[in-house]
Design an enzyme around this catalytic site. Structure first.
Site, PDB file in Angstrom:
ATOM      1  N   GLU A   8       9.584   7.946  -3.877  1.00  0.00           N
ATOM      2  CA  GLU A   8       9.577   6.841  -4.833  1.00  0.00           C
ATOM      3  C   GLU A   8       9.572   7.403  -6.242  1.00  0.00           C
ATOM      4  OE1 GLU A   8       6.951   3.188  -4.574  1.00  0.00           O
ATOM      5  OE2 GLU A   8       6.085   4.128  -6.362  1.00  0.00           O
ATOM      6  N   ALA A 115       5.534 -12.782  -0.976  1.00  0.00           N
ATOM      7  CA  ALA A 115       6.695 -11.947  -0.675  1.00  0.00           C
ATOM      8  C   ALA A 115       7.544 -12.574   0.419  1.00  0.00           C
ATOM      9  CB  ALA A 115       6.240 -10.547  -0.259  1.00  0.00           C
ATOM     10  N   GLN A 167       1.087   1.165   1.315  1.00  0.00           N
ATOM     11  CA  GLN A 167       0.438   1.640   0.104  1.00  0.00           C
ATOM     12  C   GLN A 167      -0.232   2.976   0.415  1.00  0.00           C
ATOM     13  OE1 GLN A 167       0.558   0.838  -2.863  1.00  0.00           O
ATOM     14  NE2 GLN A 167       0.949  -1.340  -3.140  1.00  0.00           N
TER      15      GLN A 167
END
Length: 288
Positions: A8, A115, A167
């Site tokens: 990322e 979401a 996460q």
């Protein structure tokens, strides 16, 4: 699923920052990741100039699959539609659908409360898109408990989420327990483990102050022992991340998503220590 390694990065709002990021991405590309995801801040007015610009470079200049983050708390349906159209023109068909953090002094648009609402909308207007979602091994901050969190995650997958990226976490047992809960709930999409190597004291302090991530005794001991020794803290932090990754892959986890913080040297070190454990693959989360 093959054991994937992905990265990322986050874009910059300045030309100098973009130039530095390009150099970082070029280094990451040499490590042959399955994909590189590009974050997007809540300042979604600049998504075309930042996130999409970087994603375009990754996919169309370097030939590496990219995933564009799309946090929609402050986006209207019209804005999301325009973003999807822009991505389509560039040949990018994969997004990470998020609600995104809400800001205390800025009222959300309310077109997408969750979401899952965003995923439903994208699948309606662009069914050819692959959609990844975020998951929280230690429970989403806004969820009242683990059960409701898993239920919400199941809804996200049922409406079209093809894959999940977790996460960051520092206790692998927490992640394994989370995977078991997902399996029991019938969540069967690929789940990548999000790992962030901690390499400096400032990063560690920010992590402690801004997240609810559980910090195991072993990790806390590293922070305490090497608090005033930057070089030792960096080495110990990298070693901790490597140990996490080796254990995850040994236990059969499908892959690791490395939060690089735009630090190519950290990614290179991790790859040098663990690269042989991964299989290069593409089309993460896409239907075969």
């Amino acid at each position: 699923m093959d054991r994937l390694l992905s990265f990322e990065v986050f874009p910059s709002n300045t030309q100098d920052g973009f130039t530095k990021l390009v150099a970082t991405i070029q280094t990451l590309a040499k490590l042959k990741p399955a994909f590189i995801s590009v974050t997007c801040s809540n300042n979604n007015q600049t998504i075309d100039q930042t996130t999409i610009k970087v994603a375009n470079y990754i996919q169309n200049e370097l030939g590496i699959e990219t995933i564009a983050h799309l946090p929609a708390a402050y986006l209207s349906k019209a804005q999301v539609k325009r973003t999807i159209e822009n991505l389509t023109r560039l040949g990018i068909y994969h997004v990470l659908a998020l609600r995104g953090d809400t800001l205390p002094n800025l009222k959300p648009v309310h077109d997408f409360l969750y979401a899952s609402d965003l995923i439903t909308y994208i699948k309606t207007i662009a069914p050819e898109f692959s959609i990844s979602g975020a998951c929280y091994p230690e429970v989403h901050p806004d969820s009242p408990n683990r059960i409701s969190d898993i239920q919400a995650l199941k809804v996200k997958c049922d409406v079209g989420c093809d894959s999940l990226i977790s996460q960051l976490f520092f206790d692998n047992d927490v992640f394994y327990e989370f995977i078991e809960r997902c399996q029991l709930a019938g969540i069967d999409v690929p789940i990548l483990a999000g790992i962030m190597p901690i390499v400096n004291r400032k990063q560690a302090i920010r992590l402690v102050q801004t997240t609810k991530t559980n910090l195991p005794r072993k990790f806390l001991a590293i922070l305490e022992k090497y608090e005033h020794n930057p070089k030792a803290l960096r080495e110990a932090g990298l070693a901790y991340a490597v140990d996490q990754i080796v254990d995850l892959l040994t236990q059969g986890v499908g892959g690791v998503h490395l939060y690089t913080m735009n630090n190519a040297n950290v990614a290179e070190h991790i790859y040098q220590q663990t690269g042989a454990l991964f299989a290069t693959a593409s089309c993460f989360g896409q239907e075969k």
